[in-house]
Design an enzyme around this catalytic site. Structure first.
Site, PDB file in Angstrom:
ATOM      1  N   SER A  80      -2.485  -1.496  -4.772  1.00 15.10           N
ATOM      2  CA  SER A  80      -1.846  -0.685  -3.901  1.00 15.10           C
ATOM      3  C   SER A  80      -0.480  -1.056  -3.894  1.00 15.10           C
ATOM      4  O   SER A  80       0.186  -2.094  -4.322  1.00 15.10           O
ATOM      5  CB  SER A  80      -2.404  -1.313  -2.465  1.00 15.10           C
ATOM      6  OG  SER A  80      -1.730  -0.532  -1.614  1.00 15.10           O
ATOM      7  N   HIS A  81       0.394  -0.092  -3.583  1.00 15.91           N
ATOM      8  CA  HIS A  81       1.818   0.046  -3.439  1.00 15.91           C
ATOM      9  C   HIS A  81       2.324  -0.270  -1.929  1.00 15.91           C
ATOM     10  O   HIS A  81       3.446   0.020  -1.731  1.00 15.91           O
ATOM     11  CB  HIS A  81       2.546   1.143  -4.315  1.00 15.91           C
ATOM     12  CG  HIS A  81       2.179   1.076  -5.694  1.00 15.91           C
ATOM     13  ND1 HIS A  81       3.060   0.507  -6.685  1.00 15.91           N
ATOM     14  CD2 HIS A  81       1.250   1.769  -6.304  1.00 15.91           C
ATOM     15  CE1 HIS A  81       2.743   0.597  -7.890  1.00 15.91           C
ATOM     16  NE2 HIS A  81       1.428   1.279  -7.566  1.00 15.91           N
ATOM     17  N   ALA A 116       2.918  -2.103   1.252  1.00 13.76           N
ATOM     18  CA  ALA A 116       3.069  -3.626   1.646  1.00 13.76           C
ATOM     19  C   ALA A 116       2.202  -4.063   2.895  1.00 13.76           C
ATOM     20  O   ALA A 116       1.599  -5.205   2.528  1.00 13.76           O
ATOM     21  CB  ALA A 116       4.592  -3.867   2.048  1.00 13.76           C
ATOM     22  N   ASP A 142      -8.532   2.812  -0.684  1.00 13.01           N
ATOM     23  CA  ASP A 142      -8.250   4.087  -0.104  1.00 13.01           C
ATOM     24  C   ASP A 142      -8.594   4.264   1.168  1.00 13.01           C
ATOM     25  O   ASP A 142      -9.554   4.290   1.617  1.00 13.01           O
ATOM     26  CB  ASP A 142      -8.660   5.389  -1.115  1.00 13.01           C
ATOM     27  CG  ASP A 142      -7.956   6.552  -0.900  1.00 13.01           C
ATOM     28  OD1 ASP A 142      -6.603   6.510  -1.155  1.00 13.01           O
ATOM     29  OD2 ASP A 142      -8.285   7.780  -0.398  1.00 13.01           O
ATOM     30  N   SER A 143      -7.616   4.635   2.053  1.00 10.63           N
ATOM     31  CA  SER A 143      -7.795   4.688   3.345  1.00 10.63           C
ATOM     32  C   SER A 143      -7.021   5.908   4.028  1.00 10.63           C
ATOM     33  O   SER A 143      -6.424   6.616   3.633  1.00 10.63           O
ATOM     34  CB  SER A 143      -7.613   3.299   4.137  1.00 10.63           C
ATOM     35  OG  SER A 143      -6.424   2.776   3.578  1.00 10.63           O
TER      36      SER A 143
END
Ligand SMILES: O=P(O)(O)OP(=O)(O)OP(=O)(O)OC[C@H]1O[C@@H](n2cnc3c(O)ncnc32)[C@H](O)[C@@H]1O
Ligand SMILES: [Mg+2]
EC number: 3.6.1.66
Length: 197
Positions: free
Chosen positions: A11-12, A14, A71-72
Site C-alpha cells: 500500500s502507498h 500512510a 483494497d478497501s
C-alpha cells in the site's frame, strides 16, 4: 505459525500502512512497497478482491517478498454501493478532502434513515508474484454517513462515517478502538486465524 519472517505491505496509503502494521504487531517483519517502488499499479479490477490481488502481485514482483495488499472503500446504500472500488478516485484523484466534499454534496438531501453505508476491506496475501492460490480475507463495517465531518483521527472517509456501536465518527475513535472494530480489523482477524498467528 507464520509461514514467513518478512512481508511487504502493498500500500502507498500512510493511514492504511499504520493500521496494518499495528494489527500485525511483531508477528512478522514488515516492509512497505514504497521502499522498492514508487509506481502504483493501476487498479483495473471490478472487485475489491481482484484489486487486492493485483496490488499484492505487484508488490511481490518488485520486492521479491511475500506481499499483503488491502483494497478497501466505502459502499453507500443510497448510491447502490458507490463509490465502492472507486472510493479513492471518487473526486477524480483530488484526494480525501475532495472525496468527502463530493460525498456530502451528493447526499445533501438524503435523510438519516437512508444514509446507511459500509466500509469494505479485502486483504490478499501472495507468497510470491505468481502465487496461484492467494489467501483472501474480507471485512465489513456498518455505519451511517454524517451530514458534516467530525473528528481528526484516521484518514479518508473516517470523519464522515458514524459508528453506531460507539456513538462517534470513525475519526473520533482512538486508533486502538478503530483497529478493533473496523472492516480492516475484521479482515485481519480472519487472516491471522488463517495463518495461525
Ligand atoms: O491502493 P493503496 O496504495 O493501498 O492506497 P489507496 O488509498 O489508493 O487505497 P484503495 O485503493 O484501497 O482505496 C481505498 C479508499 O477507501 C478509503 N478508505 C479505506 N479504508 C478506510 C478507512 O479505514 N477509513 C477511511 N477511509 C478509508 C480510502 O481513503 C480510499 O479513498
Ligand atoms: Mg489504491
Amino acid at each position: 505459525m507464520m509461514p514467513f519472517k518478512e512481508l511487504v505491505l502493498a500500500s502507498h496509503n500512510a493511514g492504511k500502512l499504520k493500521e496494518l502494521q499495528a494489527m500485525l504487531g511483531d508477528a512478522v517483519r514488515v516492509r512497505s512497497v514504497g521502499e522498492f517502488s514508487d509506481v502504483e499499479p493501476e487498479e483495473t479490477g471490478l472487485s475489491f478482491i481482484e484489486n487486492a490481488i493485483l496490488k499484492a502481485r505487484n508488490a511481490a514482483r518488485v520486492s521479491g517478498l511475500p506481499a499483503l495488499a488491502d483494497d478497501s472503500g466505502l459502499a453507500v446504500d443510497h448510491l447502490g454501493g458507490a463509490p465502492g472500488i472507486y472510493s479513492a478516485r471518487y473526486a477524480d484523484g483530488q484526494g480525501d478532502a475532495a472525496n468527502n466534499a463530493k460525498l456530502l454534496d451528493v447526499l445533501k438531501d438524503v435523510p438519516d434513515a437512508e444514509r446507511g453505508a459500509q466500509f469494505v476491506c479485502a486483504l490478499a496475501l501472495v507468497r510470491h508474484a505468481e502465487d496461484p492460490l492467494p489467501i483472501i480475507c474480507e471485512g465489513l463495517w456498518h455505519g451511517r454517513i454524517l451530514h458534516a465531518p467530525r473528528g481528526e483521527q484516521g484518514f479518508g472517509y473516517d470523519p464522515l462515517f458514524w459508528v453506531p456501536e460507539r456513538d462517534r465518527s470513525s475519526a473520533e475513535l482512538t486508533p486502538t478502538d478503530k483497529n478493533q472494530l473496523s472492516h480492516r480489523a475484521r479482515a485481519m482477524a480472519l487472516l491471522k486465524a488463517r495463518l495461525g498467528i
